[in-house]
Write a protein that holds these residues in place. Structure first.
Motif, PDB file in Angstrom:
ATOM      1  N   TRP A  32      15.178  -1.317 -14.191  1.00 50.77           N
ATOM      2  CA  TRP A  32      13.915  -0.601 -14.058  1.00 50.77           C
ATOM      3  C   TRP A  32      13.387  -0.699 -12.628  1.00 50.77           C
ATOM      4  O   TRP A  32      12.980   0.300 -12.026  1.00 50.77           O
ATOM      5  CB  TRP A  32      12.891  -1.189 -15.025  1.00 50.77           C
ATOM      6  CG  TRP A  32      11.532  -0.560 -14.894  1.00 50.77           C
ATOM      7  CD1 TRP A  32      11.079   0.583 -15.480  1.00 50.77           C
ATOM      8  CD2 TRP A  32      10.456  -1.049 -14.081  1.00 50.77           C
ATOM      9  NE1 TRP A  32       9.782   0.847 -15.091  1.00 50.77           N
ATOM     10  CE2 TRP A  32       9.377  -0.140 -14.232  1.00 50.77           C
ATOM     11  CE3 TRP A  32      10.293  -2.159 -13.254  1.00 50.77           C
ATOM     12  CZ2 TRP A  32       8.163  -0.327 -13.584  1.00 50.77           C
ATOM     13  CZ3 TRP A  32       9.074  -2.334 -12.603  1.00 50.77           C
ATOM     14  CH2 TRP A  32       8.030  -1.421 -12.769  1.00 50.77           C
ATOM     15  N   ASN A  69      15.242   1.496  -9.911  1.00 52.44           N
ATOM     16  CA  ASN A  69      14.825   2.898  -9.891  1.00 52.44           C
ATOM     17  C   ASN A  69      13.382   3.043  -9.417  1.00 52.44           C
ATOM     18  O   ASN A  69      13.033   3.991  -8.706  1.00 52.44           O
ATOM     19  CB  ASN A  69      14.980   3.514 -11.279  1.00 52.44           C
ATOM     20  CG  ASN A  69      16.443   3.671 -11.668  1.00 52.44           C
ATOM     21  OD1 ASN A  69      17.270   4.047 -10.851  1.00 52.44           O
ATOM     22  ND2 ASN A  69      16.766   3.366 -12.914  1.00 52.44           N
ATOM     23  N   PHE A  70      12.550   2.068  -9.791  1.00 54.24           N
ATOM     24  CA  PHE A  70      11.136   2.116  -9.433  1.00 54.24           C
ATOM     25  C   PHE A  70      10.950   2.082  -7.921  1.00 54.24           C
ATOM     26  O   PHE A  70      10.244   2.905  -7.338  1.00 54.24           O
ATOM     27  CB  PHE A  70      10.413   0.941 -10.094  1.00 54.24           C
ATOM     28  CG  PHE A  70       8.947   0.893  -9.798  1.00 54.24           C
ATOM     29  CD1 PHE A  70       8.046   1.607 -10.563  1.00 54.24           C
ATOM     30  CD2 PHE A  70       8.467   0.122  -8.742  1.00 54.24           C
ATOM     31  CE1 PHE A  70       6.688   1.559 -10.284  1.00 54.24           C
ATOM     32  CE2 PHE A  70       7.117   0.068  -8.457  1.00 54.24           C
ATOM     33  CZ  PHE A  70       6.222   0.788  -9.234  1.00 54.24           C
ATOM     34  N   ARG A  90      12.923   2.873  -5.630  1.00 50.24           N
ATOM     35  CA  ARG A  90      13.497   4.019  -4.930  1.00 50.24           C
ATOM     36  C   ARG A  90      12.555   5.218  -4.961  1.00 50.24           C
ATOM     37  O   ARG A  90      12.714   6.154  -4.180  1.00 50.24           O
ATOM     38  CB  ARG A  90      14.823   4.408  -5.570  1.00 50.24           C
ATOM     39  CG  ARG A  90      15.986   3.526  -5.140  1.00 50.24           C
ATOM     40  CD  ARG A  90      17.269   3.983  -5.774  1.00 50.24           C
ATOM     41  NE  ARG A  90      18.422   3.278  -5.225  1.00 50.24           N
ATOM     42  CZ  ARG A  90      19.653   3.416  -5.659  1.00 50.24           C
ATOM     43  NH1 ARG A  90      19.913   4.255  -6.647  1.00 50.24           N
ATOM     44  NH2 ARG A  90      20.651   2.729  -5.113  1.00 50.24           N
ATOM     45  N   ASN A  91      11.605   5.194  -5.864  1.00 52.38           N
ATOM     46  CA  ASN A  91      10.739   6.355  -6.040  1.00 52.38           C
ATOM     47  C   ASN A  91       9.291   6.105  -5.656  1.00 52.38           C
ATOM     48  O   ASN A  91       8.525   7.068  -5.513  1.00 52.38           O
ATOM     49  CB  ASN A  91      10.795   6.827  -7.501  1.00 52.38           C
ATOM     50  CG  ASN A  91      12.149   7.415  -7.874  1.00 52.38           C
ATOM     51  OD1 ASN A  91      12.476   8.529  -7.497  1.00 52.38           O
ATOM     52  ND2 ASN A  91      12.947   6.642  -8.608  1.00 52.38           N
ATOM     53  N   PHE A  92       8.920   4.838  -5.499  1.00 52.97           N
ATOM     54  CA  PHE A  92       7.526   4.530  -5.191  1.00 52.97           C
ATOM     55  C   PHE A  92       7.449   3.578  -4.002  1.00 52.97           C
ATOM     56  O   PHE A  92       8.196   2.605  -3.923  1.00 52.97           O
ATOM     57  CB  PHE A  92       6.825   3.903  -6.399  1.00 52.97           C
ATOM     58  CG  PHE A  92       6.710   4.831  -7.574  1.00 52.97           C
ATOM     59  CD1 PHE A  92       5.658   5.736  -7.673  1.00 52.97           C
ATOM     60  CD2 PHE A  92       7.674   4.817  -8.580  1.00 52.97           C
ATOM     61  CE1 PHE A  92       5.556   6.590  -8.748  1.00 52.97           C
ATOM     62  CE2 PHE A  92       7.572   5.670  -9.662  1.00 52.97           C
ATOM     63  CZ  PHE A  92       6.519   6.569  -9.748  1.00 52.97           C
ATOM     64  N   SER A  93       6.548   3.884  -3.098  1.00 53.40           N
ATOM     65  CA  SER A  93       6.368   3.050  -1.911  1.00 53.40           C
ATOM     66  C   SER A  93       5.622   1.773  -2.264  1.00 53.40           C
ATOM     67  O   SER A  93       4.724   1.775  -3.127  1.00 53.40           O
ATOM     68  CB  SER A  93       5.566   3.835  -0.869  1.00 53.40           C
ATOM     69  OG  SER A  93       5.029   2.978   0.099  1.00 53.40           O
ATOM     70  N   THR A  95       1.947   2.131  -2.157  1.00 53.45           N
ATOM     71  CA  THR A  95       1.286   2.747  -3.309  1.00 53.45           C
ATOM     72  C   THR A  95       1.099   1.739  -4.437  1.00 53.45           C
ATOM     73  O   THR A  95       0.010   1.619  -5.017  1.00 53.45           O
ATOM     74  CB  THR A  95       2.105   3.943  -3.826  1.00 53.45           C
ATOM     75  OG1 THR A  95       2.236   4.902  -2.780  1.00 53.45           O
ATOM     76  CG2 THR A  95       1.442   4.579  -5.029  1.00 53.45           C
ATOM     77  N   PHE A 131      11.621  -1.369   1.116  1.00 50.37           N
ATOM     78  CA  PHE A 131      11.350  -0.789  -0.189  1.00 50.37           C
ATOM     79  C   PHE A 131      10.565  -1.737  -1.097  1.00 50.37           C
ATOM     80  O   PHE A 131      10.088  -1.330  -2.154  1.00 50.37           O
ATOM     81  CB  PHE A 131      12.653  -0.390  -0.886  1.00 50.37           C
ATOM     82  CG  PHE A 131      13.325   0.796  -0.251  1.00 50.37           C
ATOM     83  CD1 PHE A 131      12.783   2.066  -0.379  1.00 50.37           C
ATOM     84  CD2 PHE A 131      14.481   0.642   0.495  1.00 50.37           C
ATOM     85  CE1 PHE A 131      13.381   3.159   0.204  1.00 50.37           C
ATOM     86  CE2 PHE A 131      15.093   1.731   1.095  1.00 50.37           C
ATOM     87  CZ  PHE A 131      14.543   2.993   0.951  1.00 50.37           C
TER      88      PHE A 131
END
Length: 357
Positions: free
Chosen positions: A108, A111-112, A114-117, A120, A183
């Protein structure tokens, strides 16, 4: 044997998350050998942590204090992560694997991130490693150490160039900058500049040791395997190999530069007072480390740290038995691979002689 009769050496410590516990084991064994006197250390990420532990220990209490400080640091990391969801799955444990690829929380998070800074999802920039570093190391002792020089690598985010931090400017922030994965963490701001993990530009940095210390023997303690015979095919295998290639790239470049320097010294008759001829060495356990996926770099279980520590000690014990008497005399690591294929220098392409390092 007194330090006056020991061979001065520099140690360059590669970074690699939890795999840095292998370096802990290597250092633990080297500190027991009174044939060796540590003159300088460079480190990146986990290598920076190990280097700080050694310098502080040597400054405050000598070799045994350095060994104890290393253990204290790795124990603190394990304790700080005891509530982390990034744990091995039951199947991984049952199969005796150290990787986290079977862990739902790891899958989880992979993937997390890789998609959220991190800006944020972590707006306040909380970093649990900060407390570990601040509570473990005595930076006054590290910066005041006169017997060992320390160099920590980070990457300047704006310029893309390497940054080397030296005494007396070693601090919590410089250590965290060396280990800042973009990341997962906010950039580390120091004097108006932003920094990421030093592994992108110097893993580990070699030339500060060559240029700024008196030792002629340089031992690189490697974590990431240089080569893999098999072709990665699964998503995890591809990701793991990309991770290794990325964090070995800067080492390849510096090794090539050192080889060029040795070529000039030997072939052009340059004065050694101006251009030193370095004896190069490497301690690594590539076969064993190939079995560990990149995900295990996030495995902070004490049991895993002890496994890597023991591997590091055994590897170093064997290395010393084979190469200990060559320190101060000749290189035992001759990375001719840095001149292969497109990296072959033009003046050597038609020559049968091999580069000398």
């Amino acid at each position: 044997m007194s330090d006056e009769k020991s061979t001065p050496v520099d140690l360059a410590l590669q970074g690699g998350g939890a795999h840095g516990a292998f370096t802990w084991g290597v250092l633990d064994r080297l500190l027991e050998d009174d044939r060796i006197k540590i003159d300088g250390l460079s480190g990146t990420s986990a290598g920076a942590m190990n280097a700080c532990a050694v310098v502080e220990g040597l400054a405050l209490g000598g070799r045994e204090a350095a060994r104890e400080k290393l253990r204290t640091y790795w124990k603190a990391v394990s304790e700080a992560s005891r509530f982390s969801p990034l744990r091995r799955s039951y199947i991984d444990r049952m199969m005796g694997r150290w990787s986290l690829t079977g862990s739902p929380s790891f899958l989880w998070s992979k993937n997390f991130f890789r998609n959220f800074s991190p800006y944020t999802m972590n707006p306040f920039g909380l970093n649990p490693l900060r407390d570990v570093v601040a509570n473990t190391f005595d930076f006054e002792a590290i910066n005041n150490c006169q017997s060992v020089k320390l160099f920590l690598a980070a990457t300047n985010v704006r310029t893309g160039r390497p940054k080397i931090f030296r005494q007396p400017d070693i601090s919590v922030d410089t250590v965290l900058a060396s280990a800042c994965l973009p990341f997962m963490s906010h950039t580390v701001e120091i004097d108006g500049e932003a920094y990421w993990d030093g592994g992108y530009m110097g893993n580990p940095p070699l030339f500060p040791l060559v240029d700024e210390t008196k030792a002629r023997d340089l031992i690189i303690i490697r974590i990431n395997p240089l080569e893999r015979p098999e072709i990665p095919k699964t998503a995890f295998e591809i990701d793991d190999r990309l991770n290794e290639i990325t964090f070995n790239a800067s080492l390849f470049k510096e090794l090539r530069s050192l080889a060029f320097l040795a070529e000039m010294i030997h072939e052009e008759g340059l004065e050694r007072e101006a251009y030193r001829d370095t004896h190069l060495h490497s301690i690594a356990a590539d076969d064993e480390m190939r079995q560990l996926g990149a995900s295990s770099k996030l495995n902070a279980e004490w049991e895993f740290f002890e496994f890597l520590h023991d591997l590091g000690r055994r590897t170093t014990e064997n290395w010393l038995a084979q190469n200990g008497t060559k320190l101060g005399i000749e290189s035992t690591f001759r990375p001719s691979f840095v001149f292969e294929e497109s990296l072959q220098p033009a003046h050597l392409q038609d020559s049968k002689r091999k580069p000398r390092t």
